[in-house]
Each structure stands twice: as structure tokens, then as C-alpha cells.
Enzyme design. Structure first.
Site, PDB file in Angstrom:
ATOM      1  CG  ASP A  32      -2.094   1.066   0.980  1.00 52.96           C
ATOM      2  OD1 ASP A  32      -2.177   1.656  -0.122  1.00 52.96           O
ATOM      3  OD2 ASP A  32      -2.870   1.285   1.919  1.00 52.96           O
TER       4      ASP A  32
ATOM      5  CG  HIS B  69       1.305  11.530   1.180  1.00 52.28           C
ATOM      6  ND1 HIS B  69       0.312  11.895   0.297  1.00 52.28           N
ATOM      7  CD2 HIS B  69       0.826  10.461   1.855  1.00 52.28           C
ATOM      8  CE1 HIS B  69      -0.731  11.067   0.441  1.00 52.28           C
ATOM      9  NE2 HIS B  69      -0.440  10.189   1.373  1.00 52.28           N
TER      10      HIS B  69
HETATM   11  O1  DOR Z   1      -3.318   5.531   3.640  1.00 51.86           O
HETATM   12  C1  DOR Z   1      -3.790   5.453   2.507  1.00 51.86           C
HETATM   13  N1  DOR Z   1      -3.300   6.189   1.507  1.00 51.86           N
HETATM   14  N2  DOR Z   1      -4.832   4.622   2.295  1.00 51.86           N
HETATM   15  C2  DOR Z   1      -5.504   4.614   1.128  1.00 51.86           C
HETATM   16  O2  DOR Z   1      -6.440   3.883   1.006  1.00 51.86           O
HETATM   17  C3  DOR Z   1      -5.109   5.539   0.045  1.00 51.86           C
HETATM   18  C4  DOR Z   1      -3.704   5.936   0.160  1.00 51.86           C
HETATM   19  C5  DOR Z   1      -3.331   7.102  -0.711  1.00 51.86           C
HETATM   20  O3  DOR Z   1      -3.683   7.127  -1.897  1.00 51.86           O
HETATM   21  O4  DOR Z   1      -2.607   8.001  -0.218  1.00 51.86           O
END
Ligand code: DOR
Length: 422
Positions: A298, A302
Site C-alpha cells: 500500500d 507524500h
Molecule cells: O493511507 C492510505 N493512503 N490509504 C488509502 O487507502 C489511500 C492511500 C493514498 O492514496 O494516499
């Protein structure tokens, strides 16, 4: 790559072996000749990550396809899936083709990029995305990941189309009506800190809905980033009944708990949120026993400026491609998982669920493999991580193990062949 190559004295499942490559294939894996010296590097098949966010198009300041694939290459992956929550959303063949072309130009040898098409147009959850078009243009699966599908009828239709197209639905399980503005798991910790919480049933209610749909329709569904004990128990029940459900969890749910929130650390803010120690215990048992089929990162990169804000304003997500294998190696060191489990969870099970060819080190298998030095260590830092997203709770902490070489179809993606490889 053409020609024959021998990698001598590498350890495969506890045995010192020589691995012989012929072009892009495995020719043979046989007990090592010679005195059996060396034998420090572990041989593993190339890892498959069926859940990443690469942010291109639209949010390249967080990550782009080139930097995401570079992180995947140095993290030991031979294939990764990228989710559809880009800007614009990957809900049409133009976006899918752009992703595939960009990957082929940036990293022609791989890792292979497999786009996941949006399940609904614009991820809005109102009408289906053009699933035939997305499948034709190269999507491997469908998902609304990032934004849950609350309309069960839409979910049903997506599953029905997905089975015709032989590309599974990956569901992000969250009943967001139960979690408005939740930042961490709901419970004593969120109460004490005065933070809005996400109840565990927020995930498991939708897990239950998806299991019932899969059972009623007899159509497979794959459940993304499972984080809570209740969900594990439901999946266990479903599998015992023969419901065609598969599930993944991520290294961060096996290692860290909501206690990370005590420091209000935005780097530990993720959706679903980190659970309790009891959730970690249930998830560890589930991956060992195969109730949870696979691991996935996952990977949600950022930019530093986006995470360096108060917890309430920070976006959800943990950057995972660079660190996944070393984090999982800590679980092997603790005796939670074996090396064999890692191979199953990161390679053979995802290949089975999503119809990819994996390397079992049998003659003719694709030469997708890596060499891992379990005695070495490294520290993920802003400089050493290849991902543009440095947002991980283990930033600047020493992690065990180090990848020496990652190859796909016999071609080097990262590192070097060991000295003496003929
Ligand atoms: O923590 C997360 N970030 N969970 C998600 O489901 C989406 C993801 C994101 O796209 O940043």
C-alpha cells in the site's frame, strides 16, 4: 539478456545452491558444486506488490512512475500494481496507456507495471468505469482503492463484469459513514489523546458485505489492506465455507500499533489506521496460516511538506516500496514468519490470485530473482530511499538485510551480480 550465467553458492530454502540462468529463464537450480563456501546470500524469487500508489499522472511532486519503479527495483520487486486514484483517475484507456508507455520508457527492463483500473468513473462510486476498455488496454484488476464503494449493487455489478474479464476486484473495505474525520483507531488511545477515532467495525462491516456478495455470486473478490481482528475472523469463516475470497495486509499492520499516535506522528497516519496489539497478534497468525493470502505495501508516498503538518491535516499513507523486505525480515528474525512464508506471501500467492507467472526456480521459469544479504543492514533516509515519498515511521532507523541484486527476466534492475558469477 542472452547466454548462460551461473550464480554460485547462494542459499535457497536452507540449501547452498548454484543457480544457472539461460537468457531470461532459469535453466537449473542445483546443489552447489565445490566446497560449499560462500553461501551467505539468500536467493529469493522476484517479489510482486499488488498495491501501490505511484501518483502519476497529476501528483508527481509525491512520486512519479519513474521514481516509483526505481524504488520498486531497489526494494526487490519484479512487478508492481498501481492504483487508479491518480489525477485524472485511471478510468479510461488513455490514462492506462500513458502509464504503460511512461513505464516502458523510464524502465524498459522493469519492474513490470500493472495498472489497476478504476472500478467506478472518477472513483465517484456512482456508475461503473468502462471495464472492458480498461481490461483491453492492460489493466490487471479493478479497484476504487482510496474511496470505498458504498453502493452494494454497483459492487455486485463490478464483480459480475470482473469475472467475465478474468480480472479481479480489489476492494478497499471501509464504511466511511462510521469514520468521518477519524485519524486513528477508536478506543482508549483515541479517547485519551482526544483524537477522532475510526471504529474497527468500519472495516469489518464492508468485509462482511463483500464476503456475502462473493458467496451469493460465487465470484472472487480480493480484500485490500486488512488491518483488524474482526476482519480476519470473518475471512477465516468465509474460507472455511469455501467462499472465493482472498486478502492482503501490509508490513505496517504487522509491526506497528496505534501507540505510534501517542506522539501525534503524521508519518504513522494511514488508512486504515494502525490497530491495537491484539489486531497485530491476529494478523500475524493470519499471514502465517494463510487466512490472509498475501502481503502488499500500500505504498502511499507524500511530499515532506504535506506530512510536516499537524496530524489532523496530514494525508493518510506510508511509503513502503523501499523498506518492505527489510521490515518483513525483522519478522523473520523474531520468528513470526519464515523465509518460506515470505516467498509465498510476496510472490507465489499474488501470482496465483492475479494470474501472473512466478519464478519457482524450476527449469524454464522466468529469471525473476533477487539476492538478499541478511547479515548486512541499511538505514532508510531521505537520501537512501529511491521513492520520492520519505513518509515512513522507520525513517532514519537501521533495518536488517540488504538487497545485493534484483533481476527480472535475467536483466539487472538493481545492484550487481556477485563476484565470481560466471
Ligand atoms: O493511507 C492510505 N493512503 N490509504 C488509502 O487507502 C489511500 C492511500 C493514498 O492514496 O494516499
Amino acid at each position: 539478456m542472452s547466454g548462460r550465467r551461473i550464480i554460485q553458492s547462494v542459499v535457497w530454502q536452507g540449501q547452498i545452491c548454484d543457480c544457472i540462468l539461460e537468457g531470461d529463464r532459469i535453466a537449473e537450480l542445483r546443489p552447489a558444486e565445490g566446497d560449499g563456501s560462500g553461501g551467505e546470500l539468500l536467493l529469493l524469487p522476484g517479489l510482486i506488490d499488488c498495491h501501490t500508489h505511484l501518483r502519476e499522472p497529476g501528483q508527481e511532486h509525491k512520486e512519479d512512475i519513474a521514481s516509483g519503479l526505481a524504488a520498486a527495483a531497489s526494494g526487490g520487486f519484479c512487478s508492481i500494481f498501481c492504483m487508479a486514484n491518480t489525477v485524472p483517475v485511471n478510468d479510461n484507456s488513455a490514462v492506462t496507456s500513458m502509464m504503460l508507455d511512461t513505464a516502458a520508457r523510464a524502465h524498459p527492463r522493469g519492474p513490470a507495471l500493472h495498472p489497476v483500473g478504476a472500478l467506478s468513473r472518477g472513483l465517484a462510486g456512482k456508475e461503473l468505469a468502462p471495464m472492458h476498455e480498461l481490461a483491453r488496454s492492460g489493466c490487471i484488476a479493478f479497484s476504487n482503492d482510496g474511496i470505498p464503494v458504498s453502493d452494494s449493487s454497483l459492487m455486485r455489478r463490478a464483480m459480475e463484469y470482473s469475472t467475465d474479464l478474468q480480472r479481479p476486484v480489489i476492494d478497499h473495505c471501509e464504511d466511511s459513514s462510521l469514520s468521518p474525520e477519524g485519524m486513528i483507531s477508536e478506543g482508549p488511545v483515541s479517547d485519551r489523546l482526544g483524537l477522532r477515532g475510526v471504529p474497527s467495525i468500519c472495516e469489518s462491516i464492508q468485509v462482511a458485505r463483500d464476503i456475502l456478495l462473493a458467496s451469493y455470486l460465487d465470484i472472487p473478490v480480493h480484500l485490500a489492506h486488512i488491518s483488524r481482528r474482526e476482519s480476519v475472523e470473518l475471512i477465516h469463516w468465509a474460507k472455511n465455507k469455501g467462499v472465493p475470497v482472498s486478502a492482503e495486509t501490509c508490513p505496517h499492520y504487522l509491526l506497528w500499533t496505534e501507540d505510534r499516535a501517542v506522539e501525534y506522528d503524521p508519518l504513522a497516519k494511514v488508512n486504515p489506521p494502525l490497530g491495537t496489539a491484539d489486531d497485530v497478534t491476529a494478523l500475524r497468525q493470519a499471514v502465517r496460516e494463510g487466512v490472509i493470502d498475501i502481503l502488499a505495501t500500500d505504498h502511499a508516498p507524500h511530499a515532506p511538506f504535506e506530512k510536516e503538518v499537524p496530524l489532523s491535516r496530514a494525508p493518510n499513507g506510508i511509503s513502503g516500496l523501499d523498506t518492505a523486505l527489510s521490515l518483513c525480515w525483522t519478522l523473520v528474525q523474531e520468528g513470526v514468519l519464515t523465509q518460506k512464508d515470505l516467498v509465498r506471501l510476496w510472490c507465489h500467492a499474488p501470482a496465483r490470485i492475479f494470474g501472473l507467472r512466478a519464478n519457482g526456480f524450476n527449469p524454464g521459469d522466468p529469471a525473476d530473482f533477487l539476492l538478499f544479504d541478511p547479515r548486512d543492514s541499511w538505514t532508510p533516509t531521505a537520501e537512501s530511499m529511491r521513492s520520492r515519498g520519505k513518509n515512513t515511521p522507520c525513517l532514519n532507523q537501521e533495518l536488517p538485510g540488504r538487497i545485493r541484486l534484483n533481476c527480472r527476466r535475467g536483466e539487472v534492475l538493481y545492484g550487481q551480480f556477485p563476484e565470481g558469477a560466471a
